[in-house]
Design a protein around this motif. Structure first.
Motif, PDB file in Angstrom:
ATOM      1  N   SER A   7       1.084  -0.979  -0.439  1.00 59.05           N
ATOM      2  CA  SER A   7       0.405   0.337  -0.230  1.00 59.05           C
ATOM      3  C   SER A   7       0.912   1.220   0.088  1.00 59.05           C
ATOM      4  CB  SER A   7      -0.641   0.232   1.390  1.00 59.05           C
ATOM      5  OG  SER A   7      -2.099   1.172   1.262  1.00 59.05           O
ATOM      6  N   TYR A  43     -12.764   5.011   0.139  1.00 59.01           N
ATOM      7  CA  TYR A  43     -13.434   3.686  -0.744  1.00 59.01           C
ATOM      8  C   TYR A  43     -13.647   4.282  -2.153  1.00 59.01           C
ATOM      9  CZ  TYR A  43     -16.587   0.631  -2.536  1.00 59.01           C
ATOM     10  OH  TYR A  43     -17.444  -0.189  -3.563  1.00 59.01           O
ATOM     11  N   ALA A  45     -10.170   4.396  -4.335  1.00 66.43           N
ATOM     12  CA  ALA A  45      -9.869   3.152  -4.878  1.00 66.43           C
ATOM     13  C   ALA A  45     -10.248   2.335  -5.554  1.00 66.43           C
ATOM     14  CB  ALA A  45      -9.787   2.479  -3.642  1.00 66.43           C
ATOM     15  N   PHE A  73      -5.975   4.214  -7.061  1.00 65.12           N
ATOM     16  CA  PHE A  73      -5.272   3.302  -5.472  1.00 65.12           C
ATOM     17  C   PHE A  73      -4.620   3.805  -5.061  1.00 65.12           C
ATOM     18  CE2 PHE A  73      -7.337  -0.038  -8.090  1.00 65.12           C
ATOM     19  CZ  PHE A  73      -7.988  -0.662  -7.917  1.00 65.12           C
ATOM     20  N   ALA A  82      -5.671   6.150  -3.352  1.00 64.82           N
ATOM     21  CA  ALA A  82      -6.515   5.928  -1.589  1.00 64.82           C
ATOM     22  C   ALA A  82      -5.244   5.335  -0.611  1.00 64.82           C
ATOM     23  CB  ALA A  82      -7.348   5.109  -2.705  1.00 64.82           C
ATOM     24  N   SER A  83      -4.383   4.919  -1.151  1.00 67.51           N
ATOM     25  CA  SER A  83      -3.443   4.770   0.079  1.00 67.51           C
ATOM     26  C   SER A  83      -2.543   5.493   0.676  1.00 67.51           C
ATOM     27  CB  SER A  83      -2.559   3.484  -1.001  1.00 67.51           C
ATOM     28  OG  SER A  83      -2.826   2.416  -1.872  1.00 67.51           O
TER      29      SER A  83
END
Length: 283
Positions: free
Chosen positions: A28, A245, A248, A254, A257-258
């Motif tokens: 992540s 959420y 992602a 992603f 979001a990470s």
């Protein structure tokens, strides 16, 4: 061989932990340093973190989460403390039945009870508005108005978690020696003075525990706002978890979001340390 035996026993658990915990956490962080450009992952360093701090939606989500943390959590823990004291009273009959009844909401699945409350709080057909109409109160836009949506979310969270925290506090309350209350009664203390000087100090470690757990849970809250309102209306119930959420699995960003996840983890750690310093000094 005997020296290696303990390691052999913990090896399966260590492998599972590394596979399903350490590896995702590490990957992540790697993802947070990349951005998908036309379907190709491009290394951008800490640009995702810089973007995060300049993102108004992130600050809106953080503000909404902090509002829940500052208003709903203290009220819930105050109710849980009062409930624990009541459930510990020898005057109350069938205490086991009441304890079970207040704990049962915690056993309900998050999505299941979110759907149930979305039906109960429906503006036109919900049971809550129907009951309010019996006493002359018009339709309340529980999930359609920004303010009422925040209030509804707070009520739902309080219903679900108050009994759980009350049971934890009750377990600690039952370890406080009765001699302390007897001595307080001999000194002529009132019920409030006994609660303030005997009960609260005895509950201090557990109050710290429930405060930290509630803080962690609130900062990660996702299921309830997502099921009830999808973060609306007008982003009034958009929490960090919901925003993470969306980035992602709705926008497939992603990397961003990470970055949100890591900032959230740091925030949880900092608040946890502050709470231990403030509440845990004399525990």
């Amino acid at each position: 061989m005997r020296r290696l035996a303990p390691y052999a026993f913990i090896l399966p658990a260590a492998i599972l932990f590394a596979t399903f915990k350490l590896y995702p956490i590490g990957w992540s962080f790697v993802l947070s340093l990349f951005k998908s450009v036309e379907g190709v992952d491009t290394y951008v360093g800490f640009d995702n973190y810089a973007r995060l701090f300049a993102d108004p939606l992130f600050w809106t989500a953080l503000q909404n989460t902090v509002i829940i943390l500052v208003i709903q959590v203290p009220l819930m823990l105050a109710l849980a403390t009062g409930l624990a004291v009541a459930l510990n009273s020898t005057v109350l009959r069938a205490r086991s039945v009441f304890r079970l009844g207040f704990f049962l909401p915690m056993t309900t699945g998050l999505v299941a009870y979110g759907i149930i409350f979305s039906i109960l709080l429906n503006q036109q057909y919900g049971l809550v508005n129907w009951l309010l109409s019996l006493i002359g109160i018009g339709e309340v836009p529980w999930l359609a108005d920004p303010l009422w949506a925040q209030i509804a979310l707070g009520l739902v969270l309080t219903w679900h978690y108050t009994g759980y925290n009350a049971v934890i506090l009750l377990a600690r309350l039952q370890t406080i020696p009765s001699e302390l209350y007897d001595a307080a009664a001999v000194d002529g203390t009132s019920a409030w003075q006994s609660f303030r000087h005997v009960t609260l100090p005895g509950l201090r470690p557990t109050i710290l525990l429930t405060t930290v757990l509630s803080t962690i849970g609130t900062l990660q809250i996702f299921d309830e706002p997502y099921v009830l309102t999808r973060g609306g209306p007008d982003n009034a119930t958009l929490t960090i978890g919901v925003y993470l959420y969306q980035n992602a699995f709705t926008y497939f960003d992603f990397g961003y979001a990470s970055a949100i996840a890591y900032v959230l983890a740091v925030l949880i750690g900092v608040l946890g340390l502050i709470q231990f310093r403030v509440l845990g000094g004399k525990s």
